[in-house]
Design an enzyme around this catalytic site. Structure first.
Site, PDB file in Angstrom:
ATOM      1  N   GLY A  21      -5.064  17.138 -37.346  1.00  0.00           N
ATOM      2  CA  GLY A  21      -6.328  16.522 -37.737  1.00  0.00           C
ATOM      3  C   GLY A  21      -6.263  15.019 -37.667  1.00  0.00           C
ATOM      4  O   GLY A  21      -5.232  14.446 -37.296  1.00  0.00           O
ATOM      5  N   MET A  23      -6.808  11.061 -39.394  1.00  0.00           N
ATOM      6  CA  MET A  23      -6.363  10.447 -40.652  1.00  0.00           C
ATOM      7  C   MET A  23      -7.373  10.775 -41.752  1.00  0.00           C
ATOM      8  O   MET A  23      -8.554  10.985 -41.491  1.00  0.00           O
ATOM      9  CB  MET A  23      -6.232   8.922 -40.488  1.00  0.00           C
ATOM     10  CG  MET A  23      -5.018   8.521 -39.648  1.00  0.00           C
ATOM     11  SD  MET A  23      -4.870   6.742 -39.383  1.00  0.00           S
ATOM     12  CE  MET A  23      -4.392   6.171 -41.032  1.00  0.00           C
ATOM     13  N   PHE A  24      -6.908  10.849 -42.971  1.00  0.00           N
ATOM     14  CA  PHE A  24      -7.737  11.120 -44.164  1.00  0.00           C
ATOM     15  C   PHE A  24      -8.318  12.535 -44.177  1.00  0.00           C
ATOM     16  O   PHE A  24      -9.306  12.800 -44.851  1.00  0.00           O
ATOM     17  CB  PHE A  24      -8.867  10.089 -44.306  1.00  0.00           C
ATOM     18  CG  PHE A  24      -8.401   8.679 -44.105  1.00  0.00           C
ATOM     19  CD1 PHE A  24      -7.594   8.065 -45.062  1.00  0.00           C
ATOM     20  CD2 PHE A  24      -8.726   7.969 -42.958  1.00  0.00           C
ATOM     21  CE1 PHE A  24      -7.144   6.770 -44.872  1.00  0.00           C
ATOM     22  CE2 PHE A  24      -8.276   6.677 -42.770  1.00  0.00           C
ATOM     23  CZ  PHE A  24      -7.488   6.077 -43.732  1.00  0.00           C
ATOM     24  N   GLY A  26      -6.314  15.214 -44.894  1.00  0.00           N
ATOM     25  CA  GLY A  26      -5.528  16.036 -45.805  1.00  0.00           C
ATOM     26  C   GLY A  26      -4.412  16.835 -45.147  1.00  0.00           C
ATOM     27  O   GLY A  26      -3.939  17.817 -45.712  1.00  0.00           O
ATOM     28  N   ASP A  93       6.519  16.220 -40.712  1.00  0.00           N
ATOM     29  CA  ASP A  93       5.284  15.444 -40.852  1.00  0.00           C
ATOM     30  C   ASP A  93       5.230  14.362 -39.779  1.00  0.00           C
ATOM     31  O   ASP A  93       6.249  13.983 -39.215  1.00  0.00           O
ATOM     32  CB  ASP A  93       5.223  14.815 -42.252  1.00  0.00           C
ATOM     33  CG  ASP A  93       3.800  14.414 -42.631  1.00  0.00           C
ATOM     34  OD1 ASP A  93       2.848  14.847 -41.948  1.00  0.00           O
ATOM     35  OD2 ASP A  93       3.639  13.687 -43.629  1.00  0.00           O
ATOM     36  N   GLU A  94       4.038  13.860 -39.492  1.00  0.00           N
ATOM     37  CA  GLU A  94       3.826  12.787 -38.503  1.00  0.00           C
ATOM     38  C   GLU A  94       4.408  13.174 -37.146  1.00  0.00           C
ATOM     39  O   GLU A  94       5.087  12.378 -36.476  1.00  0.00           O
ATOM     40  CB  GLU A  94       4.446  11.473 -39.006  1.00  0.00           C
ATOM     41  CG  GLU A  94       3.915  11.001 -40.347  1.00  0.00           C
ATOM     42  CD  GLU A  94       2.500  10.421 -40.281  1.00  0.00           C
ATOM     43  OE1 GLU A  94       1.880  10.439 -39.198  1.00  0.00           O
ATOM     44  OE2 GLU A  94       2.017   9.970 -41.326  1.00  0.00           O
ATOM     45  N   GLN A  96       3.231  13.404 -34.311  1.00  0.00           N
ATOM     46  CA  GLN A  96       2.808  12.630 -33.129  1.00  0.00           C
ATOM     47  C   GLN A  96       3.759  11.481 -32.817  1.00  0.00           C
ATOM     48  O   GLN A  96       3.693  10.906 -31.742  1.00  0.00           O
ATOM     49  CB  GLN A  96       1.376  12.107 -33.305  1.00  0.00           C
ATOM     50  CG  GLN A  96       1.225  10.914 -34.231  1.00  0.00           C
ATOM     51  CD  GLN A  96       1.229  11.274 -35.724  1.00  0.00           C
ATOM     52  OE1 GLN A  96       1.254  12.447 -36.078  1.00  0.00           O
ATOM     53  NE2 GLN A  96       1.192  10.260 -36.583  1.00  0.00           N
ATOM     54  N   CYS A 153     -21.677   8.721 -41.835  1.00  0.00           N
ATOM     55  CA  CYS A 153     -22.850   9.591 -41.965  1.00  0.00           C
ATOM     56  C   CYS A 153     -22.623  10.847 -42.791  1.00  0.00           C
ATOM     57  O   CYS A 153     -23.569  11.589 -43.057  1.00  0.00           O
ATOM     58  CB  CYS A 153     -23.371   9.982 -40.582  1.00  0.00           C
ATOM     59  SG  CYS A 153     -22.375  11.237 -39.769  1.00  0.00           S
TER      60      CYS A 153
HETATM   61 ZN    ZN Z   1     -20.758  10.283 -38.481  1.00  0.00          ZN
END
Ligand code: ZN
Length: 190
Positions: A21, A23-24, A26, A93-94, A96, A153
């Site tokens: 996913g 960043m941010f 989870g 973890d990480e 990438q 948004c």
């Molecule tokens: Zn948006």
């Protein structure tokens, strides 16, 4: 979100789970949640992260929400093999930040009967798939894509928006320079 929650111990077989996913979203929290449950069940758990990830602490994996777990820092994926002889569950973890050797190492660990759980950024700040995550997603038995919420948004977000101009693919230790955006709101700063 469709979620797979393996409960069984590997029994003469291992497998690979990928948590991918932006960043941010989870990812690390989800990794920690799975590893913590395995630890509670007294399974032998080992956790790794690449040495490049020094954003919060040395020797812990830490999510943005500051949950942490002690981890082993490795220079490369192959080094993981030095620590896992008795491990039943392996967290990485990480992902990438490892090179493509990680795919072979994860396959080897799973072939050796271990449960391998890998978390990582699936795209860079431009929305380009971040190797070796695409290849790991292909070889994994179980895939979870974590979504964040678009800061602009409120839609589900899977893109990492860079807020400053830089052509570096990675800005280590710069979580403040990013936010989560949906497809509609994401752009490449230039
Ligand atoms: Zn948006």
């Amino acid at each position: 979100m469709m979620e797979f929650q393996p409960h069984a111990m590997p029994n003469n077989t291992g497998w690979i789970e990928v948590i991918a996913g932006c960043m941010f979203s989870g990812k690390t929290e989800e990794l920690i949640r799975r590893l913590r449950r395995a630890k509670i069940a007294k399974q032998n758990v080992k956790i790794f992260k690449p040495k490049i990830d020094i954003r919060y602490s040395v020797g812990d994996i830490v999510s943005h929400s500051e949950q942490s777990m002690p981890s082993i820092l490795v220079e490369n994926a192959k080094e993981i093999l030095d620590y896992v002889e008795n491990a039943q569950v392996i967290g990485i973890d990480e992902a990438q930040f490892f090179n493509s050797e990680l795919i072979e190492i994860c396959n080897k660990l799973a072939n050796d009967g271990k449960r391998v759980i890998v978390a990582g950024l699936d795209m860079d700040y431009r929305g380009i798939p971040f190797e070796p995550m695409p290849q790991l997603l292909a070889v994994a038995e179980y895939i979870t894509k974590t979504l964040a919420i678009c800061v602009n948004c409120g839609n589900p977000a899977d893109k990492t928006q860079r807020k400053i101009v830089s052509s570096e693919r990675v800005l280590v230790g710069a979580a403040d320079s990013y936010e989560a955006r949906c497809r509609k709101c994401h752009y490449i700063p230039e």
